[in-house]
Design a protein around this motif. Structure first.
Motif, PDB file in Angstrom:
ATOM      1  N   PRO A  11      11.946  47.353  28.860  1.00 14.91           N
ATOM      2  CA  PRO A  11      10.905  47.881  29.731  1.00 14.91           C
ATOM      3  C   PRO A  11      10.450  46.911  30.800  1.00 14.91           C
ATOM      4  CG  PRO A  11       9.919  47.170  27.689  1.00 14.91           C
ATOM      5  CD  PRO A  11      11.403  46.933  27.568  1.00 14.91           C
ATOM      6  N   VAL A  12      10.985  45.691  30.818  1.00 13.37           N
ATOM      7  CA  VAL A  12      10.581  44.729  31.843  1.00 13.37           C
ATOM      8  C   VAL A  12      10.935  45.252  33.229  1.00 13.37           C
ATOM      9  CG1 VAL A  12      10.913  42.382  32.698  1.00 13.37           C
ATOM     10  CG2 VAL A  12      10.805  42.806  30.241  1.00 13.37           C
ATOM     11  N   GLN A  13      12.116  45.775  33.379  1.00 15.47           N
ATOM     12  CA  GLN A  13      12.552  46.387  34.626  1.00 15.47           C
ATOM     13  C   GLN A  13      12.783  47.865  34.343  1.00 15.47           C
ATOM     14  OE1 GLN A  13      15.252  44.346  37.244  1.00 15.47           O
ATOM     15  NE2 GLN A  13      16.524  46.157  37.394  1.00 15.47           N
ATOM     16  N   PRO A  14      11.972  48.745  34.929  1.00 15.22           N
ATOM     17  CA  PRO A  14      12.051  50.163  34.562  1.00 15.22           C
ATOM     18  C   PRO A  14      13.343  50.861  34.974  1.00 15.22           C
ATOM     19  CG  PRO A  14      10.499  49.835  36.357  1.00 15.22           C
ATOM     20  CD  PRO A  14      10.935  48.476  35.899  1.00 15.22           C
ATOM     21  N   GLU A  15      13.967  50.432  36.054  1.00 16.98           N
ATOM     22  CA  GLU A  15      15.190  51.086  36.491  1.00 16.98           C
ATOM     23  C   GLU A  15      16.404  50.223  36.132  1.00 16.98           C
ATOM     24  OE1 GLU A  15      13.978  48.266  39.605  1.00 16.98           O
ATOM     25  OE2 GLU A  15      12.883  49.853  38.623  1.00 16.98           O
ATOM     26  N   GLU A  16      17.569  50.802  36.248  1.00 21.58           N
ATOM     27  CA  GLU A  16      18.816  50.111  35.954  1.00 21.58           C
ATOM     28  C   GLU A  16      19.027  48.949  36.928  1.00 21.58           C
ATOM     29  OE1 GLU A  16      23.199  51.711  36.431  1.00 21.58           O
ATOM     30  OE2 GLU A  16      22.134  52.684  34.787  1.00 21.58           O
ATOM     31  N   ALA A  17      19.494  47.828  36.425  1.00 25.66           N
ATOM     32  CA  ALA A  17      19.762  46.662  37.265  1.00 25.66           C
ATOM     33  C   ALA A  17      20.902  46.970  38.229  1.00 25.66           C
ATOM     34  CB  ALA A  17      20.124  45.465  36.403  1.00 25.66           C
ATOM     35  N   THR A  18      20.766  46.500  39.445  1.00 26.65           N
ATOM     36  CA  THR A  18      21.815  46.694  40.445  1.00 26.65           C
ATOM     37  C   THR A  18      22.876  45.608  40.305  1.00 26.65           C
ATOM     38  OG1 THR A  18      20.736  45.323  42.117  1.00 26.65           O
ATOM     39  CG2 THR A  18      20.136  47.677  42.067  1.00 26.65           C
ATOM     40  N   GLU A  19      24.029  45.838  40.899  1.00 24.23           N
ATOM     41  CA  GLU A  19      25.081  44.814  40.912  1.00 24.23           C
ATOM     42  C   GLU A  19      24.585  43.542  41.579  1.00 24.23           C
ATOM     43  OE1 GLU A  19      28.985  45.953  42.259  1.00 24.23           O
ATOM     44  OE2 GLU A  19      28.806  47.922  41.315  1.00 24.23           O
ATOM     45  N   GLU A  20      23.783  43.698  42.629  1.00 22.71           N
ATOM     46  CA  GLU A  20      23.250  42.536  43.346  1.00 22.71           C
ATOM     47  C   GLU A  20      22.323  41.714  42.449  1.00 22.71           C
ATOM     48  OE1 GLU A  20      22.932  45.755  44.729  1.00 22.71           O
ATOM     49  OE2 GLU A  20      24.744  45.506  45.935  1.00 22.71           O
ATOM     50  N   GLU A  21      21.486  42.386  41.656  1.00 24.03           N
ATOM     51  CA  GLU A  21      20.589  41.679  40.742  1.00 24.03           C
ATOM     52  C   GLU A  21      21.372  40.964  39.647  1.00 24.03           C
ATOM     53  OE1 GLU A  21      16.516  44.299  40.824  1.00 24.03           O
ATOM     54  OE2 GLU A  21      18.288  45.187  39.855  1.00 24.03           O
ATOM     55  N   ILE A  22      22.402  41.615  39.149  1.00 20.42           N
ATOM     56  CA  ILE A  22      23.241  41.005  38.114  1.00 20.42           C
ATOM     57  C   ILE A  22      23.960  39.783  38.668  1.00 20.42           C
ATOM     58  CG2 ILE A  22      25.307  41.356  36.690  1.00 20.42           C
ATOM     59  CD1 ILE A  22      24.306  44.261  36.290  1.00 20.42           C
TER      60      ILE A  22
END
Length: 77
Positions: A11-22
């Motif tokens: 729940p820290v990040q509500p949406e799916e992580a993007t490739e850029e964030e990864i």
């Protein structure tokens, strides 16, 4: 570890992580472990391979995580 690497799962990040964030998290990890913010020309290839390997492992981890007994975060495939 490196405090600039943020948690990429609910729940820290509500949406799916993007490739850029990864990839950004992977880059921060490799920078921390190697001790280099930017690699010298003779180390650039191995540095980039490490970033890609860590990003791939991170995506695989996030794909398979179950948060608090819920379903897998993303659909496989």
């Amino acid at each position: 570890m490196c405090r600039s690497i943020k948690t990429l799962r609910p729940p820290v990040q509500p949406e799916e992580a993007t490739e850029e964030e990864i990839r950004a998290a992977a880059l921060q990890y490799v920078r921390k472990v190697s001790g280099f913010r930017a690699p010298a020309a003779h180390n650039r290839e191995v540095f980039e391979r490490a970033v890609e390997a860590v990003a791939s492992a991170t995506a695989e981890l996030l794909d398979g995580l179950e948060v608090r007994g819920g379903a897998a975060r993303r659909a496989a495939g």
